[in-house]
Motif scaffolding. Structure first.
Motif, short mmCIF file in Angstrom:
data_model
loop_
_atom_site.label_atom_id
_atom_site.label_comp_id
_atom_site.label_asym_id
_atom_site.label_seq_id
_atom_site.Cartn_x
_atom_site.Cartn_y
_atom_site.Cartn_z
N SER A 110 0.81 -1.53 0.10
CA SER A 110 -0.19 -0.02 0.20
C SER A 110 0.82 1.48 0.47
N SER A 111 1.85 1.18 -0.04
CA SER A 111 2.91 2.26 -0.27
C SER A 111 3.56 2.22 -2.06
N TYR A 112 3.01 1.66 -2.35
CA TYR A 112 3.33 1.94 -4.12
C TYR A 112 2.23 1.48 -5.12
N GLY A 113 2.62 2.02 -6.17
CA GLY A 113 1.34 1.39 -7.32
C GLY A 113 2.20 0.02 -7.22
N VAL A 114 1.55 -0.38 -8.02
CA VAL A 114 1.21 -1.92 -7.74
C VAL A 114 0.49 -1.91 -8.62
N ILE A 115 1.11 -3.69 -10.08
CA ILE A 115 0.61 -3.52 -10.90
C ILE A 115 -0.26 -4.55 -11.16
N ALA A 116 -0.87 -5.67 -11.94
CA ALA A 116 -1.31 -7.24 -12.80
C ALA A 116 -0.37 -7.57 -14.02
N PRO A 117 0.84 -8.35 -13.79
CA PRO A 117 1.17 -8.07 -15.09
C PRO A 117 0.84 -9.02 -15.74
N LYS A 118 1.11 -9.50 -16.55
CA LYS A 118 0.63 -10.60 -17.37
C LYS A 118 1.39 -11.62 -18.20
N THR A 119 1.81 -12.16 -19.08
CA THR A 119 2.75 -12.37 -18.92
C THR A 119 4.11 -12.24 -19.62
N TRP A 120 5.17 -12.64 -18.33
CA TRP A 120 6.28 -12.59 -18.04
C TRP A 120 7.68 -13.55 -19.74
N GLU A 121 7.86 -11.79 -20.43
CA GLU A 121 8.63 -12.78 -21.49
C GLU A 121 9.97 -12.48 -20.56
N LYS A 122 11.00 -13.16 -20.40
CA LYS A 122 12.23 -12.31 -19.58
C LYS A 122 11.46 -12.28 -18.32
N ASP A 123 11.72 -10.70 -18.73
CA ASP A 123 12.06 -9.60 -17.33
C ASP A 123 10.65 -8.83 -17.53
N VAL A 124 10.70 -8.83 -18.57
CA VAL A 124 9.27 -7.69 -19.13
C VAL A 124 7.27 -8.16 -20.07
N THR A 125 7.17 -7.66 -18.98
CA THR A 125 5.40 -8.57 -19.67
C THR A 125 4.68 -7.40 -20.05
N GLN A 126 3.71 -7.00 -20.36
CA GLN A 126 2.92 -6.36 -20.23
C GLN A 126 1.78 -6.07 -19.21
N VAL A 127 1.29 -5.32 -18.97
CA VAL A 127 0.67 -4.76 -17.72
C VAL A 127 -1.27 -4.28 -17.81
N SER A 128 -1.76 -5.34 -16.81
CA SER A 128 -3.54 -4.96 -17.48
C SER A 128 -3.69 -4.17 -16.37
N ASP A 129 -3.82 -3.71 -15.32
CA ASP A 129 -3.94 -2.66 -14.17
C ASP A 129 -3.09 -2.56 -13.23
#
Ligand code: G1P
Length: 286
Positions: free
Chosen positions: A168-187
């Motif tokens: 609750s001190s940060y922005g928090v994401i919902a990741p989609k599928t990780w490809e190596k260390d990168v993901t699209q964000v869905s929330d």
């Protein structure tokens, strides 16, 4: 698209958790041992190819500008007998430009970033660096973000897994599928209650953003505390072109908190053999 050569450093915050030190010293100038937080952040940016530093400041932050000024007289004095000290005075390479933009009112991180709008070209992406997220890593933490952003042209943010009680001190994401260390964000949600957090991946203060983010910021409503949140504009970017996240490869210390600041100092101190010895001795005798 142009190369990414500009970085925005929002440094207008009050630093209330470090009062009274921050009455006269900007929190970004608090040192990790002997080097201010802002200098670590600037060195990281320059190593990643940044050539223009845009500081979004408040009225009392002229000391940040002073810190990056050359001191030719003192430098010359040290150069003869104490060359190691002369080098320490070189806080900025000559090719790097500095721009200081007053924020006017402290209306949040999104508002701070918006002040850089006229300095970024339409076809240009730029970095945003929060100096109080102090990162220790063998690899430059900004470079993978720049690379991912250049490949996709999408707004790109740095994330790491955060303990539940800290989400609750940060922005928090919902990741989609990780490809190596990168993901699209869905929330992406700013400082959610733990129960509402969409994952345990918290946003760290490293972003690479397209010019379009300024349009999203201008459409973003202030939150309950009257601040314009960068996270809310990133949510709009996610709904539009898309948003991606890169996992941090390194150790981050939240130097906006007293605990993180002390741990960062301890971490860096333990890399110096003399300091390490003294600290271990002091701890043993306690
Ligand atoms: C800001 C951002 C938040 C992000 C954090 C990283 O919060 O609003 O989304 O997770 O930086 O340090 P602040 O620390 O300014 O409260």
């Amino acid at each position: 698209m142009k190369n990414i050569t500009k970085a925005v450093f929002p440094v207008g915050g009050m630093g209330t958790r470090f009062l009274p030190a921050t009455k006269s010293i900007p929190k970004e100038l608090l040192p990790i041992i002997d080097k201010p937080l802002i200098q670590y952040a600037v060195e990281e940016a320059i190593e990643a190819g940044i050539e223009t530093l845009i500081f979004i400041t408040s009225a009392s932050k002229h000391a940040i500008s002073d810190h990056f000024d050359p001191m030719p007289d003192l430098r010359e004095k040290f150069a003869k007998n104490k060359p190691h000290l002369a080098e320490k005075l070189d806080t900025l390479p000559l090719h790097v430009k500095r721009v200081f933009v007053p924020q006017g009112q402290p209306l949040g991180l999104g508002h701070a970033v918006l002040q850089a709008e006229t300095l970024i070209d339409e076809d240009e992406m730029f970095a945003v660096i929060l100096a109080d997220d102090f990162i220790q890593s063998d690899d430059n933490p900004l470079k993978p973000l720049i690379q991912a952003a250049e490949n996709s042209q999408l707004a790109t943010i740095s994330v790491e897994q955060v303990a539940q009680e800290r989400l609750s001190s940060y922005g928090v994401i919902a990741p989609k599928t990780w490809e190596k260390d990168v993901t699209q964000v869905s929330d992406i949600v700013e400082k959610p209650a733990v129960a509402d957090a969409p994952s345990d991946f918290g946003v760290i203060g490293r972003y690479v953003l397209p010019h379009a983010v300024f349009d999203y910021l201008k459409q973003t409503q202030s939150d309950k505390s009257g601040e314009i949140q960068l996270t809310d504009a990133l949510f709009s970017a996610m709904k539009g072109e898309g948003l991606q996240a890169v996992k941090l490869n390194g150790q981050r210390f939240d130097c906006g908190s007293q605990e993180g600041f002390v741990l960062a100092n301890l971490h860096v101190a333990m890399q110096d053999e003399d300091l390490k010895h003294s600290i271990n001795q002091a701890l043993r005798s306690n």
